[in-house]
Design a protein around this motif. Structure first.
Motif, PDB file in Angstrom:
ATOM      1  N   GLU A 113      34.144  18.010   3.069  1.00 49.92           N
ATOM      2  CA  GLU A 113      33.105  17.773   2.071  1.00 49.92           C
ATOM      3  C   GLU A 113      31.746  18.266   2.578  1.00 49.92           C
ATOM      4  O   GLU A 113      31.483  18.242   3.792  1.00 49.92           O
ATOM      5  CB  GLU A 113      33.025  16.271   1.728  1.00 49.92           C
ATOM      6  CG  GLU A 113      32.354  15.390   2.772  1.00 49.92           C
ATOM      7  CD  GLU A 113      33.230  15.007   3.938  1.00 49.92           C
ATOM      8  OE1 GLU A 113      32.746  14.306   4.853  1.00 49.92           O
ATOM      9  OE2 GLU A 113      34.401  15.430   3.955  1.00 49.92           O
ATOM     10  N   PRO A 114      30.884  18.724   1.673  1.00 47.80           N
ATOM     11  CA  PRO A 114      29.534  19.138   2.085  1.00 47.80           C
ATOM     12  C   PRO A 114      28.691  17.924   2.438  1.00 47.80           C
ATOM     13  O   PRO A 114      29.062  16.781   2.140  1.00 47.80           O
ATOM     14  CB  PRO A 114      28.983  19.841   0.839  1.00 47.80           C
ATOM     15  CG  PRO A 114      29.704  19.177  -0.298  1.00 47.80           C
ATOM     16  CD  PRO A 114      31.086  18.873   0.211  1.00 47.80           C
ATOM     17  N   ARG A 115      27.591  18.150   3.062  1.00 44.94           N
ATOM     18  CA  ARG A 115      26.656  17.066   3.356  1.00 44.94           C
ATOM     19  C   ARG A 115      25.970  16.639   2.056  1.00 44.94           C
ATOM     20  O   ARG A 115      25.637  17.463   1.214  1.00 44.94           O
ATOM     21  CB  ARG A 115      25.610  17.536   4.368  1.00 44.94           C
ATOM     22  CG  ARG A 115      24.839  16.395   5.021  1.00 44.94           C
ATOM     23  CD  ARG A 115      24.079  16.872   6.238  1.00 44.94           C
ATOM     24  NE  ARG A 115      23.365  15.772   6.884  1.00 44.94           N
ATOM     25  CZ  ARG A 115      23.899  14.954   7.773  1.00 44.94           C
ATOM     26  NH1 ARG A 115      25.168  15.113   8.114  1.00 44.94           N
ATOM     27  NH2 ARG A 115      23.185  13.984   8.321  1.00 44.94           N
ATOM     28  N   GLY A 116      25.779  15.348   1.884  1.00 46.67           N
ATOM     29  CA  GLY A 116      25.164  14.841   0.671  1.00 46.67           C
ATOM     30  C   GLY A 116      23.659  15.061   0.661  1.00 46.67           C
ATOM     31  O   GLY A 116      23.014  15.070   1.713  1.00 46.67           O
ATOM     32  N   ARG A 117      23.129  15.229  -0.526  1.00 48.07           N
ATOM     33  CA  ARG A 117      21.684  15.384  -0.662  1.00 48.07           C
ATOM     34  C   ARG A 117      21.257  14.782  -1.995  1.00 48.07           C
ATOM     35  O   ARG A 117      21.749  15.172  -3.057  1.00 48.07           O
ATOM     36  CB  ARG A 117      21.288  16.858  -0.598  1.00 48.07           C
ATOM     37  CG  ARG A 117      19.771  17.081  -0.513  1.00 48.07           C
ATOM     38  CD  ARG A 117      19.466  18.543  -0.235  1.00 48.07           C
ATOM     39  NE  ARG A 117      18.034  18.806  -0.139  1.00 48.07           N
ATOM     40  CZ  ARG A 117      17.281  18.602   0.937  1.00 48.07           C
ATOM     41  NH1 ARG A 117      17.844  18.127   2.036  1.00 48.07           N
ATOM     42  NH2 ARG A 117      15.994  18.867   0.948  1.00 48.07           N
ATOM     43  N   TYR A 118      20.339  13.820  -1.936  1.00 48.32           N
ATOM     44  CA  TYR A 118      19.873  13.141  -3.144  1.00 48.32           C
ATOM     45  C   TYR A 118      18.356  13.033  -3.100  1.00 48.32           C
ATOM     46  O   TYR A 118      17.792  12.408  -2.198  1.00 48.32           O
ATOM     47  CB  TYR A 118      20.513  11.745  -3.238  1.00 48.32           C
ATOM     48  CG  TYR A 118      20.165  11.000  -4.492  1.00 48.32           C
ATOM     49  CD1 TYR A 118      20.657  11.419  -5.725  1.00 48.32           C
ATOM     50  CD2 TYR A 118      19.352   9.875  -4.451  1.00 48.32           C
ATOM     51  CE1 TYR A 118      20.346  10.740  -6.889  1.00 48.32           C
ATOM     52  CE2 TYR A 118      19.031   9.177  -5.612  1.00 48.32           C
ATOM     53  CZ  TYR A 118      19.531   9.624  -6.831  1.00 48.32           C
ATOM     54  OH  TYR A 118      19.217   8.944  -7.986  1.00 48.32           O
ATOM     55  N   PHE A 119      17.703  13.681  -4.058  1.00 44.12           N
ATOM     56  CA  PHE A 119      16.235  13.712  -4.147  1.00 44.12           C
ATOM     57  C   PHE A 119      15.595  14.076  -2.807  1.00 44.12           C
ATOM     58  O   PHE A 119      14.653  13.441  -2.357  1.00 44.12           O
ATOM     59  CB  PHE A 119      15.689  12.363  -4.651  1.00 44.12           C
ATOM     60  CG  PHE A 119      15.798  12.206  -6.139  1.00 44.12           C
ATOM     61  CD1 PHE A 119      14.869  12.785  -6.990  1.00 44.12           C
ATOM     62  CD2 PHE A 119      16.846  11.494  -6.700  1.00 44.12           C
ATOM     63  CE1 PHE A 119      14.964  12.640  -8.364  1.00 44.12           C
ATOM     64  CE2 PHE A 119      16.955  11.345  -8.075  1.00 44.12           C
ATOM     65  CZ  PHE A 119      16.011  11.928  -8.905  1.00 44.12           C
ATOM     66  N   GLY A 120      16.163  15.119  -2.181  1.00 44.45           N
ATOM     67  CA  GLY A 120      15.589  15.640  -0.947  1.00 44.45           C
ATOM     68  C   GLY A 120      16.041  14.953   0.322  1.00 44.45           C
ATOM     69  O   GLY A 120      15.728  15.418   1.425  1.00 44.45           O
ATOM     70  N   ASP A 121      16.771  13.843   0.204  1.00 40.79           N
ATOM     71  CA  ASP A 121      17.253  13.126   1.386  1.00 40.79           C
ATOM     72  C   ASP A 121      18.669  13.569   1.721  1.00 40.79           C
ATOM     73  O   ASP A 121      19.572  13.494   0.872  1.00 40.79           O
ATOM     74  CB  ASP A 121      17.257  11.614   1.141  1.00 40.79           C
ATOM     75  CG  ASP A 121      15.856  11.039   1.070  1.00 40.79           C
ATOM     76  OD1 ASP A 121      14.944  11.655   1.644  1.00 40.79           O
ATOM     77  OD2 ASP A 121      15.694   9.982   0.435  1.00 40.79           O
ATOM     78  N   ASP A 122      18.879  14.016   2.966  1.00 41.49           N
ATOM     79  CA  ASP A 122      20.218  14.358   3.432  1.00 41.49           C
ATOM     80  C   ASP A 122      20.951  13.097   3.863  1.00 41.49           C
ATOM     81  O   ASP A 122      20.348  12.162   4.402  1.00 41.49           O
ATOM     82  CB  ASP A 122      20.157  15.325   4.617  1.00 41.49           C
ATOM     83  CG  ASP A 122      19.739  16.735   4.185  1.00 41.49           C
ATOM     84  OD1 ASP A 122      19.921  17.064   2.987  1.00 41.49           O
ATOM     85  OD2 ASP A 122      19.233  17.485   5.032  1.00 41.49           O
ATOM     86  N   CYS A 123      22.254  13.068   3.639  1.00 40.23           N
ATOM     87  CA  CYS A 123      23.053  11.899   4.005  1.00 40.23           C
ATOM     88  C   CYS A 123      24.473  12.321   4.355  1.00 40.23           C
ATOM     89  O   CYS A 123      25.088  13.111   3.627  1.00 40.23           O
ATOM     90  CB  CYS A 123      23.083  10.893   2.847  1.00 40.23           C
ATOM     91  SG  CYS A 123      24.059   9.407   3.181  1.00 40.23           S
ATOM     92  N   ASN A 124      24.981  11.823   5.466  1.00 41.45           N
ATOM     93  CA  ASN A 124      26.386  12.001   5.809  1.00 41.45           C
ATOM     94  C   ASN A 124      27.160  10.934   5.044  1.00 41.45           C
ATOM     95  O   ASN A 124      27.427   9.842   5.554  1.00 41.45           O
ATOM     96  CB  ASN A 124      26.583  11.856   7.322  1.00 41.45           C
ATOM     97  CG  ASN A 124      27.966  12.296   7.773  1.00 41.45           C
ATOM     98  OD1 ASN A 124      28.938  12.175   7.039  1.00 41.45           O
ATOM     99  ND2 ASN A 124      28.038  12.805   8.987  1.00 41.45           N
ATOM    100  N   VAL A 125      27.488  11.256   3.813  1.00 40.26           N
ATOM    101  CA  VAL A 125      27.986  10.261   2.861  1.00 40.26           C
ATOM    102  C   VAL A 125      29.257   9.577   3.356  1.00 40.26           C
ATOM    103  O   VAL A 125      29.350   8.341   3.388  1.00 40.26           O
ATOM    104  CB  VAL A 125      28.228  10.911   1.485  1.00 40.26           C
ATOM    105  CG1 VAL A 125      28.795   9.881   0.505  1.00 40.26           C
ATOM    106  CG2 VAL A 125      26.945  11.519   0.941  1.00 40.26           C
TER     107      VAL A 125
END
Length: 227
Positions: A155-167
């Motif tokens: 899976e790709p790295r998560g990104r929500y409203f500019g914040d990266d997250c290792n979901v």
């Protein structure tokens, strides 16, 4: 393989029907099913053809893996002890691309229709949902249901409203907390080995995974069955 059966509504939980054919998976004394692995394999082969097409067949080299997963799902404590499988932990099924991990996890849960098993969710779908919905997704998958996270690590790295997250890393931490409190299990399929999982998710997650999972591995030279 023996399994206590808690289903009082089905008088024949050891009999499964596939394609109009009845398959007897073993002997049932009214309380316990004594499974015959060769009969279980015959059913799984027929069910596999129904799910994946007539070309499906259980390969000789995969029978041991099927035995491990089947023994685990029917809660055969004696067989699992011999194979060093802890029934209180989930399954981490690893192997090369195309070896049949996802198909196997989709298939084996059908041998225990009288029990609740697990829902299979692709890890990449969870990350895509996070990118649209945000951190609620991590809360949602930290709930009390049993999941099998499929293809962990692609899976790709998560990104929500500019914040990266290792979901998926965060979800695994949440699932570990759930496991510690309630013993609710999580299962995983992945192409990654232990070192690659640690590189992808960090030592914190890898340490928790050791507590949460039984490692079942395909041989690294297993051929791609999709070719």
């Amino acid at each position: 393989m023996e399994n206590p059966c808690d289903n009082t509504t089905n008088p024949r939980p050891h009999i499964l029907v596939e394609g109009g054919t009845e398959f007897c998976l073993g002997k049932f004394d009214g309380k316990r099913i004594d499974y015959d692995f060769y009969k279980v394999l015959a059913y799984l082969n027929a069910k596999g053809k129904s799910l994946f097409g007539e070309k499906f067949e259980i390969k000789k080299e995969d029978k041991l893996t099927f035995l491990k997963l089947s023994s685990y799902l029917v809660q055969d404590s004696e067989s699992c002890k011999k194979m060093q499988i802890d029934l209180k932990k989930g399954i981490l099924l690893t192997g090369p691309v195309g070896c049949g991990k996802t198909s196997m996890m989709r298939l084996v849960r059908h041998i225990v229709p009288h029990k609740k098993t697990y829902e299979i969710i692709p890890a990449r779908n969870i990350t895509f949902a996070f990118n649209h919905i945000g951190y609620k997704i991590i809360e949602d998958y930290g709930n009390g249901r049993c999941y099998c996270f499929d293809d962990l690590g692609v899976e790709p790295r998560g990104r929500y409203f500019g914040d990266d997250c290792n979901v998926m890393g965060e979800i695994l931490v949440s699932r570990h907390d759930l496991f510690q409190k309630t013993k609710i299990l999580t299962h995983i399929t992945t192409n990654l080995n232990a070192e690659e999982l640690e590189d992808r998710y960090g030592s914190r997650v890898r340490s928790r995974m050791r507590q949460m999972f039984n490692l079942i591995s395909f041989d690294r030279y297993t051929k791609d069955k999709r070719i």
